[in-house]
Design a protein around this motif. Structure first.
Motif, short mmCIF file in Angstrom:
data_model
loop_
_atom_site.label_atom_id
_atom_site.label_comp_id
_atom_site.label_asym_id
_atom_site.label_seq_id
_atom_site.Cartn_x
_atom_site.Cartn_y
_atom_site.Cartn_z
N MET A 1 0.48 -1.19 -0.08
CA MET A 1 0.42 -0.21 -0.01
C MET A 1 0.30 1.09 -0.01
N ASP A 2 0.14 2.05 0.13
CA ASP A 2 1.18 3.86 -0.27
C ASP A 2 1.46 4.54 1.15
N GLN A 3 2.72 4.37 0.97
CA GLN A 3 4.18 4.32 1.99
C GLN A 3 3.65 5.69 2.83
N GLU A 4 3.08 6.86 2.68
CA GLU A 4 2.33 8.30 2.63
C GLU A 4 0.83 7.82 3.20
N TYR A 5 -0.13 7.30 3.01
CA TYR A 5 -0.95 6.71 3.32
C TYR A 5 -0.47 5.84 4.46
N TYR A 6 0.19 5.23 4.91
CA TYR A 6 0.50 4.20 5.96
C TYR A 6 0.38 4.88 7.08
N GLU A 7 1.71 5.84 6.95
CA GLU A 7 2.24 7.18 7.90
C GLU A 7 1.78 7.52 8.42
N GLN A 8 0.25 8.36 7.66
CA GLN A 8 -0.81 9.06 7.68
C GLN A 8 -2.08 7.98 9.13
N LEU A 9 -1.69 6.92 8.73
CA LEU A 9 -2.40 6.18 9.65
C LEU A 9 -2.11 5.73 10.42
N TYR A 10 -1.00 5.93 10.54
CA TYR A 10 -0.08 4.58 11.95
C TYR A 10 -0.51 6.45 13.18
N PHE A 11 0.48 7.67 12.02
CA PHE A 11 0.05 8.75 12.85
C PHE A 11 -1.54 9.53 13.57
N ARG A 12 -2.69 8.75 12.77
CA ARG A 12 -3.87 8.97 12.96
C ARG A 12 -4.26 8.09 14.40
N LEU A 13 -3.62 6.93 14.57
CA LEU A 13 -4.61 5.60 14.98
C LEU A 13 -3.36 6.58 16.70
N ARG A 15 -2.61 9.56 17.71
CA ARG A 15 -2.96 10.87 17.97
C ARG A 15 -4.55 11.40 18.56
N LYS A 16 -5.63 10.41 17.64
CA LYS A 16 -6.89 10.07 18.08
C LYS A 16 -7.36 9.72 19.27
N TYR A 17 -8.43 10.48 19.55
CA TYR A 17 -8.73 9.79 20.45
C TYR A 17 -9.58 8.26 20.37
N TYR A 18 -8.67 7.04 21.07
CA TYR A 18 -9.59 6.17 21.57
C TYR A 18 -10.68 5.54 22.64
N ARG A 433 -20.56 -5.98 20.21
CA ARG A 433 -20.73 -4.79 20.38
C ARG A 433 -20.92 -4.57 18.73
N LYS A 434 -21.83 -3.51 18.50
CA LYS A 434 -21.74 -3.22 17.15
C LYS A 434 -20.94 -1.84 16.81
N ILE A 435 -20.62 -1.30 15.71
CA ILE A 435 -19.83 -0.93 15.13
C ILE A 435 -20.07 0.88 15.90
N ASP A 436 -18.65 1.53 15.75
CA ASP A 436 -18.44 2.30 16.45
C ASP A 436 -17.37 2.78 16.59
N GLU A 437 -17.08 4.84 15.36
CA GLU A 437 -16.02 4.14 15.22
C GLU A 437 -14.48 5.19 16.11
N SER A 438 -15.18 5.06 17.33
CA SER A 438 -14.30 5.79 18.66
C SER A 438 -13.33 4.53 19.24
N TYR A 439 -13.88 3.42 18.73
CA TYR A 439 -12.90 1.82 18.95
C TYR A 439 -12.03 1.96 17.18
N MET A 440 -10.65 1.84 17.94
CA MET A 440 -9.83 1.87 17.17
C MET A 440 -9.39 0.85 16.09
#
Length: 495
Positions: A1-13, A15-18, A433-440
């Protein structure tokens, strides 16, 4: 997969509140109301409040309980530890289900597991952990089950009956369980059948993809022209053309003719010929033949096609950063795990018989041998997790919308909504539990659909890069992955 997107995804995981268990339990045992604003003092105060309640109950050792609150590391409690905690602190059945579903992302109570059925009774009657263990031992001593457990679905019936028998005295309750012991098979057949159905759909998708790719490769190397020339009367020209157009090669073409063609082209005297097959392409085509023409469904196809080869947690090093960050959310799947999960009926029965032998045995040495045997048996019994089901659901929805999302011919929200609705229907029927975006994990599965990539691409990507490149220091990176525990602990049902 695209390296730039992978880095952005990792950063999101990072930094985002879960939602995480340490925040979940701190809110319930501390004075803080906002999980996003929890500090070390809040965690310590909540830990002391809980520990004062359970320190004599032997739920877990002190350091493990501290890590539940994110003090000195992080770890998830096992399913059994949650039930012990509930019994020791006097939680209700509904509160315990919240801990299971929203705290550690596991199913609610399994009514067909006799230990959990007894635990529900004890929670409703506030009898405590010690009484619950006493009732379990008594049931195991009296239970015989020479004829075995019924391997059909009884969950709804048991649920209805529980509403009646929970009003019984302890003696009447255990007598009722003894009379109906054949229904306590120890696992949910509904969940297992749901998993098998999803697995079959995924295998069909995987086979179809390999079939289309094999047909394309053969056409590029002139297979259909060659077949018309060497045809011994087995095929007619219309069938050959129909095979080329529909890409359903397994339905029309004999595997021996494809093998004959590959061997013929590998021996071609002209290496520059367009019809010459490169040895690497030959290997690829033969792998596809094995998948497409397999006489039965194979676990190895599900591993390689859907789950991909997940590395061992301890061998990821500085690679597989997203995969490692998802560790508490994800069960590592390999051929052994899948085989044991699909054979849970046999393995669970073996485990329960050993438990009952232990309860009836009075010889300390014999009991010790049985306990060793039980621990080995327990390690092979796996409760089907949310992640096991959701990865298959995402694979099915991804295949359904792959081309449309890639070509931007469809609103990405359509695929997202389809996934949520499909997944929620399955989660509800399985008591999860149903789908909830607040879980990683849920968030990553949805993000993969938005970017038109399969979840397997994310977890199989090595993603080796310098954390400082995306603005992280060493502390951030260390906090992302806690080596204290793995999700395999969550399958425990020990007392």
């Amino acid at each position: 997969m695209d390296q730039e997107y992978y880095e952005q995804l990792y950063f999101r995981l990072l930094r985002k509140y879960y939602q995480q268990f340490d925040r979940f339990i701190t809110v319930r045992w501390g004075d803080c109301e906002d999980p996003a604003q929890i500090g070390p003092e809040d965690r310590n105060r909540a830990y002391k409040a809980l520990y004062a309640k359970i320190k004599n109950a032997h739920v877990a050792n002190r350091q493990t309980i501290r890590r539940w609150f994110g003090l000195g590391g992080r770890t998830l409690p096992t399913r059994t530890q949650i039930i012990k905690l509930a019994l020791a602190t006097g939680l209700s059945v509904s509160e315990t289900v919240e801990y299971l579903q929203y705290g550690i992302s596991q199913p609610g109570f399994q009514e067909n597991e006799y230990r959990e059925f007894i635990a529900m009774y004890c929670l409703d009657h506030k009898t405590g952990l010690e009484k619950c263990q006493e009732m379990i031992r008594f049931y195991e001593q009296k239970c015989h089950m020479e004829s075995g457990w019924e391997q059909i679905s009884h969950t709804d019936w048991l649920r209805e009956q529980y509403d009646i028998v929970k009003q019984y005295s302890e003696e009447e309750f255990l007598v009722w369980m003894y009379k109906n012991q054949k229904y306590f098979k120890g696992y949910s057949l509904t969940v297992l059948n749901c998993y098998r159905e999803l697995m079959n759909q995924c295998l069909q998708i995987f086979r179809r993809g390999n079939e289309e790719e094999l047909t394309k490769q053969l056409a590029e190397h002139g297979f259909f022209k060659w077949l018309k020339k060497v045809n011994d009367g087995y095929y007619d020209d219309e069938a050959i053309e129909q095979c080329r157009e529909t890409k359903k090669i397994q339905q029309y073409i004999r595997v021996k003719d494809i093998e004959r063609f590959i061997k013929n082209r590998l021996r071609s005297p002209d290496p520059d010929s367009e019809e010459m097959i490169d040895p690497t392409d030959a290997v690829s085509m033969r792998n596809s033949i094995t998948i497409v023409y397999a006489s039965r469904d194979r676990i190895c196809d599900l591993i390689s096609g859907v789950y991909t080869e997940m590395p061992l947690w301890k061998k990821t090093g500085r690679k597989y950063k997203v995969y490692r960050t998802l560790r508490d959310q994800l069960q590592r799947v390999d051929a052994k795990y899948l085989s044991e999960m699909l054979n849970i009926a046999i393995l669970k029965e073996q485990q329960m018989r050993i438990q009952m032998e232990i309860a009836r045995t009075t010889d300390p040495k014999e009991k010790e041998k049985l306990e060793i045997k039980w621990r080995k048996s327990k390690a092979r019994v796996h409760l089907i997790n949310r992640s096991d089901l959701l990865i298959l659901v995402q694979y099915i929805i991804f295949d359904r919308y792959r081309d449309a999302i890639s070509s931007e011919n469809i609103d990405k929200n359509v695929a997202r909504e389809d996934f949520i609705n499909f997944a929620n229907g399955i989660m509800e029927s399985c008591g999860m539990r149903k789908i909830d975006e607040s879980y990683m994990l849920d968030d990553v599965l949805l993000l993969c659909l938005d970017e038109s990539c399969a979840f397997s691409e994310v977890i199989s990507s090595a993603g080796e890069f310098d954390d400082s490149k995306i603005g992280l220091d060493e502390t951030d990176a260390a906090d992302a992955v806690d080596e204290a525990a793995g999700p395999s602990d969550l399958c425990s049902t020990e007392e």
